[in-house]
Each structure stands twice: as C-alpha cells, then as structure tokens.
Write an enzyme that holds these catalytic residues in place. Structure first.
Site, PDB file in Angstrom:
ATOM      1  CB  SER A 235      -1.076   0.056   1.205  1.00 35.84           C
ATOM      2  OG  SER A 235      -1.880  -1.069   1.154  1.00 35.84           O
ATOM      3  CG  HIS A 300      -2.495   2.263   3.969  1.00 33.29           C
ATOM      4  ND1 HIS A 300      -2.383   1.385   4.890  1.00 33.29           N
ATOM      5  CD2 HIS A 300      -3.432   1.710   3.286  1.00 33.29           C
ATOM      6  CE1 HIS A 300      -2.751   0.393   4.644  1.00 33.29           C
ATOM      7  NE2 HIS A 300      -3.455   0.369   3.571  1.00 33.29           N
TER       8      HIS A 300
END
Length: 361
Positions: A235, A300
């Site tokens: 991610s 993230h």
C-alpha cells in the site's frame, strides 16, 4: 543544415531565417514536430532560435528553456487536437488514451504520441505485480495470499516486525505479503490501472523511484508512529503512485481532457478509502496472535505523503530534467531528512522509550 544560416557560429539563427527553413523543408518533418517548431519560432521574443533547441526537438529531448519557449508562445497550434484524429489503429488509440489520462498539455500529448514506441514496455509495474503478489506467495508458500490468521503470517521472513527491524531488507520486502485477499485485490487493481499508464508515459526510472520511495516511507512511518505493530502489503508504494496521479489531475484540472475523470477519481478514492478503512479497523481488531497486533495502517499515510510531494513533482512535468527544478530538491531533501531521522529513531528510540514490544515470531 542550420550552419549555413549561422556563418558566425553563434549557435543562433534569426526567426525569419528559421521560418524560411521550415517552409523549404517542412514537408520532410513529422507534422506534429513541425507544429512545435512553428510554436517555438512564434514564441521567441528575442528574434532568434537556438540551434540546440532544434537538435533537442529532432532527437526527442527537451531542455527547460525549450519547453518554456513553447509554453509561453501565444500561437495556437494550427491543426486539430490529437483527440479529434481519426483512422487510428487500436494500439494508436490506446497510446492516445494514455496520453490524455496522464498529461495535461496538448503539446505534451502530441510529443508523447509521436515518440512512444513501447520499447521498453512498462516492465516494472507488471514485474512487481507478478513477482510480489503471485509468484512468491503462490509458488514458494503454496498460497496466493497469507491471511493474518495463517500460521506462517508472523513467521514469514519478509514482513516488517518491530523486533526484527535490524534486518534492513524487511523495510522493502514487506510488500510481498498481504493481509487478506481483499487487501491483495485492491492493491493489484490500483497498481495496474494507475501504475502501468504512468510508467508508459514517465518511464520505469521515475515510477519505480516514486513506488520504492513510498514503500520505504511506509515502513519507516510505521517504525516511528506505530512502533509495536508489524506491516505487510504494497500500500505504501501503491498509494504514492495513486495520490501523485490524483493530485496531478486536481492541479491541472482544466487541462486534463480525459473523459470520465470525475468517475475515475471517485473510483480511486473509494477504493483507497475502503482499503484504508479496512486497515484501520484491522489494526484495532483483536489479534489472532496476541500479544502481537495486526498490521499497521501508517504505511498508507507514508505513501500518500510521498505521492503529494515527490510524486507530484515527478509527474507534473513530462520529460523534464528533475535536477533543474527547485521544488524537486526541496522535497527530496525533506524525504532524505525523514529517512535519516527514522533510521536514528529506530536505533535509539526503542531502547530509550522502554517499549513493550511483541515477542519475535
């Protein structure tokens, strides 16, 4: 050929002589490049053309001064837009679509459309997807994805674990694992739909830099802000690419002529939000292997920060030299400072703070 118009060998010729040269030999040039040469001549207020600018154009290289001369021109390109051209083959339509998906200026779209040869192909994104997501888990572990409840989840040699942070490869190799099939699926979709077109336009070097920078920033962000948690998944790199692309669209909204850009942005944001929300929920959900928590979601955010800084600078300009851009050096310096800070943090902070880390797998 231009030397006969520059007997004093100054490196310049007058725009009048330059236009006469184009009139005599324009039929031998690609129509799009002829338009760029005319735009260059019309935009030059000093009444002269640099020979090197002509060489840059014919060799598919552009200096900053050449680009600025074109962008500052007040002459509209004479022919129809690339989007209006008909009779294109399927591959030509695909290249045109990619140009409109990623580039905000018509002059850049035509330049890319004329010069793209698919050699080399977008190998980086395709390779990292196949190897990282399928080959290792599918062949070596006999599983396409490791659920967080799987016995090999924490014992894997690839994921980042706070107790094993001295094993430097884990700050990169954690992308080879995913915490569930939905985690894998969303990352694959975003990576292929966004990453492959970006690599087709900007090349493997730039896109791989953004991707790897996002991956490293993701694991380091976890080691600084969520010190007791492991991390898995790509991610960080995926969010760096997607956030850079979306930020580039927003910053150049009026110039982005791609159809369905609102829909594309909405789909990308929904996928990112869903995956991020799932990661946050999973982080605070009771772990299957207490006292070790589920993977962190900070990777993230680290990827997003790389995307809206370094990523935007890299994707904003098509085939420009990054070393000539002030913002590039500023953001690169900030990134390097963060990496150095995180390294020292990992060396000293864990012992100084006397944290209760989960046991090693």
């Amino acid at each position: 050929l231009l030397s006969q118009f520059d007997p004093d060998n100054t490196g310049y010729i007058s725009t009048e002589k330059f236009r006469s040269l184009l009139q005599r030999h324009g039929s031998e040039l690609d129509p799009h490049k002829l338009e760029v040469l005319l735009a260059l001549a019309d935009s030059n207020s000093e009444g002269r053309i640099c020979y090197q600018d002509f060489v840059n154009l014919m060799s598919n290289k552009r200096s900053n001064s050449f680009r600025q001369a074109i962008l500052q021109g007040n002459r509209r390109l004479c022919s129809k837009a690339l989007l209006e051209e008909t009779g294109l083959s399927l591959s030509q339509r695909l290249i045109r679509h990619v140009a409109y998906e990623t580039l905000p200026r018509e002059i850049d779209r035509k330049w890319y459309y004329d010069s793209y040869t698919c050699c080399p192909p977008p190998w980086f994104m395709i390779t990292i997807t196949i190897v990282a997501f399928f080959l290792y888990n599918g062949v070596v572990l006999d599983r396409f994805v490791l659920q967080v409840t799987h016995p090999l989840y924490l014992k894997n040699a690839l994921l980042y674990h706070p107790q094993l942070r001295a094993q430097a490869w884990r700050y990169l190799t954690y992308i080879f694992m995913h915490a569930g099939i939905e985690h894998l699926g969303l990352n694959v979709v975003l990576q292929l739909l966004v990453g492959v077109p970006l690599e087709m336009v900007h090349g493997a070097a730039r896109i791989s830099f953004v991707y790897v920078a996002g991956v490293v920033a993701g694991s380091l962000a976890v080691s600084v802000a969520d010190m007791t948690a492991p991390v898995v998944g790509s991610s960080g790199g995926v969010y760096a690419l997607v956030s850079a692309h979306l930020a580039n669209i927003v910053m150049n909204w009026s110039g982005m002529k791609c159809q369905f850009k609102l829909l594309r942005m909405a789909v990308a944001l929904i996928c990112m939000s869903f995956e991020f929300g799932r990661a946050v929920w999973l982080r605070f959900h009771p772990s299957a292997y207490p006292p070790c928590p589920h993977p962190s979601f900070m990777a993230h955010l680290g990827g997003v920060m790389v995307g809206i800084t370094l990523g935007v600078i890299i994707l904003r300009n098509y085939e420009q030299r990054l070393q000539d851009q002030t913002l590039w050096w500023i953001f690169l310096s900030i990134y390097i400072i963060f990496v150095l800070f995180a390294i020292f943090w990992n060396i000293f902070a864990y012992s100084l703070l006397d944290l209760k880390l989960p046991p090693p797998p």
